[in-house]
Write an enzyme that holds these catalytic residues in place. Structure first.
Site, PDB file in Angstrom:
ATOM      1  N   CYS A 104      35.353  24.929 -37.426  1.00 20.98           N
ATOM      2  CA  CYS A 104      34.390  25.634 -38.280  1.00 20.98           C
ATOM      3  C   CYS A 104      34.976  27.002 -38.600  1.00 20.98           C
ATOM      4  CB  CYS A 104      33.058  25.790 -37.541  1.00 20.98           C
ATOM      5  SG  CYS A 104      31.866  26.835 -38.382  1.00 20.98           S
ATOM      6  N   THR A 105      34.755  27.428 -39.837  1.00 22.20           N
ATOM      7  CA  THR A 105      35.333  28.701 -40.290  1.00 22.20           C
ATOM      8  C   THR A 105      35.105  29.879 -39.342  1.00 22.20           C
ATOM      9  OG1 THR A 105      33.256  28.908 -41.507  1.00 22.20           O
ATOM     10  CG2 THR A 105      35.228  28.327 -42.776  1.00 22.20           C
ATOM     11  N   HIS A 106      33.891  29.956 -38.785  1.00 25.50           N
ATOM     12  CA  HIS A 106      33.525  31.151 -38.022  1.00 25.50           C
ATOM     13  C   HIS A 106      34.138  31.212 -36.620  1.00 25.50           C
ATOM     14  CE1 HIS A 106      30.618  31.210 -41.219  1.00 25.50           C
ATOM     15  NE2 HIS A 106      30.049  32.328 -40.771  1.00 25.50           N
TER      16      HIS A 106
ATOM     17  N   TYR B 268      26.084  25.414 -45.164  1.00 22.04           N
ATOM     18  CA  TYR B 268      26.274  24.031 -45.597  1.00 22.04           C
ATOM     19  C   TYR B 268      26.172  23.072 -44.406  1.00 22.04           C
ATOM     20  CZ  TYR B 268      28.389  25.300 -50.196  1.00 22.04           C
ATOM     21  OH  TYR B 268      28.640  25.752 -51.467  1.00 22.04           O
ATOM     22  N   GLY B 269      26.281  23.637 -43.208  1.00 19.77           N
ATOM     23  CA  GLY B 269      26.445  22.839 -41.991  1.00 19.77           C
ATOM     24  C   GLY B 269      25.365  21.816 -41.700  1.00 19.77           C
TER      25      GLY B 269
ATOM     26  N   THR C 229      32.884  22.101 -43.146  1.00 21.58           N
ATOM     27  CA  THR C 229      31.842  21.156 -43.554  1.00 21.58           C
ATOM     28  C   THR C 229      32.177  20.561 -44.919  1.00 21.58           C
ATOM     29  OG1 THR C 229      30.240  22.497 -42.331  1.00 21.58           O
ATOM     30  CG2 THR C 229      29.346  20.901 -43.888  1.00 21.58           C
TER      31      THR C 229
ATOM     32  N   ASP D  73      34.481  28.736 -49.638  1.00 18.89           N
ATOM     33  CA  ASP D  73      33.713  28.462 -48.416  1.00 18.89           C
ATOM     34  C   ASP D  73      32.229  28.554 -48.765  1.00 18.89           C
ATOM     35  OD1 ASP D  73      33.105  28.116 -45.644  1.00 18.89           O
ATOM     36  OD2 ASP D  73      32.799  30.271 -45.466  1.00 18.89           O
ATOM     37  N   SER D  74      31.393  28.090 -47.852  1.00 17.94           N
ATOM     38  CA  SER D  74      29.960  28.241 -48.032  1.00 17.94           C
ATOM     39  C   SER D  74      29.565  29.720 -47.992  1.00 17.94           C
ATOM     40  CB  SER D  74      29.230  27.496 -46.916  1.00 17.94           C
ATOM     41  OG  SER D  74      29.704  27.933 -45.665  1.00 17.94           O
TER      42      SER D  74
ATOM     43  N   CYS E 143      36.084  25.768 -45.962  1.00 17.49           N
ATOM     44  CA  CYS E 143      34.892  25.387 -45.200  1.00 17.49           C
ATOM     45  C   CYS E 143      35.129  24.028 -44.526  1.00 17.49           C
ATOM     46  CB  CYS E 143      33.729  25.299 -46.179  1.00 17.49           C
ATOM     47  SG  CYS E 143      32.170  24.798 -45.455  1.00 17.49           S
TER      48      CYS E 143
ATOM     49  N   GLU F 173      28.031  36.021 -37.571  1.00 15.79           N
ATOM     50  CA  GLU F 173      27.491  36.781 -38.704  1.00 15.79           C
ATOM     51  C   GLU F 173      26.757  38.033 -38.245  1.00 15.79           C
ATOM     52  OE1 GLU F 173      26.206  34.626 -42.084  1.00 15.79           O
ATOM     53  OE2 GLU F 173      28.216  33.719 -42.038  1.00 15.79           O
TER      54      GLU F 173
HETATM   55  N1  DGL Z   1      31.688  27.299 -43.387  1.00 16.08           N
HETATM   56  C1  DGL Z   1      30.999  26.389 -42.526  1.00 16.08           C
HETATM   57  C2  DGL Z   1      32.025  25.478 -41.821  1.00 16.08           C
HETATM   58  O1  DGL Z   1      33.174  25.795 -41.688  1.00 16.08           O
HETATM   59  C3  DGL Z   1      30.156  27.110 -41.496  1.00 16.08           C
HETATM   60  C4  DGL Z   1      28.930  27.773 -42.087  1.00 16.08           C
HETATM   61  C5  DGL Z   1      28.009  26.781 -42.767  1.00 16.08           C
HETATM   62  O2  DGL Z   1      27.324  25.994 -42.083  1.00 16.08           O
HETATM   63  O3  DGL Z   1      28.002  26.796 -43.990  1.00 16.08           O
HETATM   64  O4  DGL Z   1      31.687  24.407 -41.393  1.00 16.08           O
END
Ligand code: DGL
Length: 269
Positions: free
Chosen positions: A184-186, A42-43, A75, A10-11, A73, A152
């Site tokens: 999205c992961t979060h 990364y978004g 993204t 993941d990012s 991730c 976060e």
């Molecule tokens: N991991 C990214 C996603 O799932 C979210 C955080 C980022 O923008 O890197 O899209």
């Protein structure tokens, strides 16, 4: 082959929402997680950059002899999955296709919502995958960039989280959709708030859960790996202490998650 680890990346730390589903479903599967904490998020980055960063992580995972890779991730799944699949000769799973397929099959009204980072929403990858499965579906999407920093900061409930959720999700006005993908992961960390805001009648899809169903269909994962408890390791490119703090929260463990810090080898795109 059996005992070789699964690579997950993941990012940053958010991909642990996907990893936790994998840890739970496959208690004997060894895994190696990479969070690119030096270059998160990364978004908002360009496709070229996301592809390059993803390839650098995959190169590292290949040195660890992983038997397959999960791009946790969203993204990176949206922007880089095709290039990764074309470059590497091992199974590579993204988090978009399984969730999209699931949504396309369970929607009753043929109206599906997708939320994610700007990069994921702009890529229209969820739309593409949903329509591949069911071309009668209309998709409404919305980028929700404030959700990542909220998670976060550990703000996953209460007034602020609810207010931000209302701000973004109000655009899915009543009866517009019956299914919402948390792309999205979060976002699974905000699932309760998202569900409350949308109402109980809306089905909320967690891509990590949909991915696990897909992994279960591959004999690489479904056949018994061993009866030993899995060994999990974590690598980050910066800020190991911050990763540890958020990781314990996501994995709901008192155990200290201690990642190793690595420097990824640069590749030219
Ligand atoms: N991991 C990214 C996603 O799932 C979210 C955080 C980022 O923008 O890197 O899209």
């Amino acid at each position: 082959m059996e005992n070789r680890p699964l690579g997950i990346f993941d990012s940053g730390v958010g991909g642990l929402t996907v990893a936790r589903e994998i840890y739970q479903e496959f208690p004997h599967l060894n895994t190696i997680y990479v969070g690119d904490t030096a270059r998160v998020p990364y978004g908002n980055r360009s496709k070229t950059t996301v592809i390059r960063f993803s390839r650098e992580i995959v190169e590292f995972l290949m040195t660890k002899k992983v038997k397959a890779i999960v791009v946790a991730c969203s993204t990176a799944s949206a922007q880089a999955i095709d290039e990764l699949k074309a470059h590497y000769d091992i199974p590579i799973y993204g988090v978009i296709a399984p969730a999209a397929k699931y949504a396309a099959n369970i929607t009753k009204t043929n109206r599906v919502g997708v939320i994610g980072t700007r990069g994921t929403i702009a890529s229209k990858q969820f739309n593409h995958e949903v329509l591949k499965e069911n071309n009668a579906v209309s998709i409404l999407s919305k980028a929700c960039p404030l959700f990542v920093p909220l998670v976060e900061e550990g703000i996953v409930s209460g007034k602020i989280a609810k207010e931000v959720a209302r701000l973004y999700l109000a655009s899915f006005t009543k009866d517009q959709i019956d299914t919402l993908i948390m792309g999205c992961t979060h976002y699974p960390m905000l699932e309760t708030v998202i569900q409350q805001t949308m109402g109980e009648q809306i089905t909320i899809i967690n891509p990590g859960k949909a991915l696990v169903e897909e992994l279960k269909r591959n004999p690489l994962f479904s056949s018994p790996q061993s009866n030993k408890k899995a060994i999990h390791s974590w690598y980050v490119t910066d800020n190991p202490d911050l990763f540890s703090t958020i990781a314990s929260h996501i994995l709901q463990t008192e155990k200290l998650i201690k990642p190793k810090v690595i420097r990824l080898k640069e590749i030219s795109s």
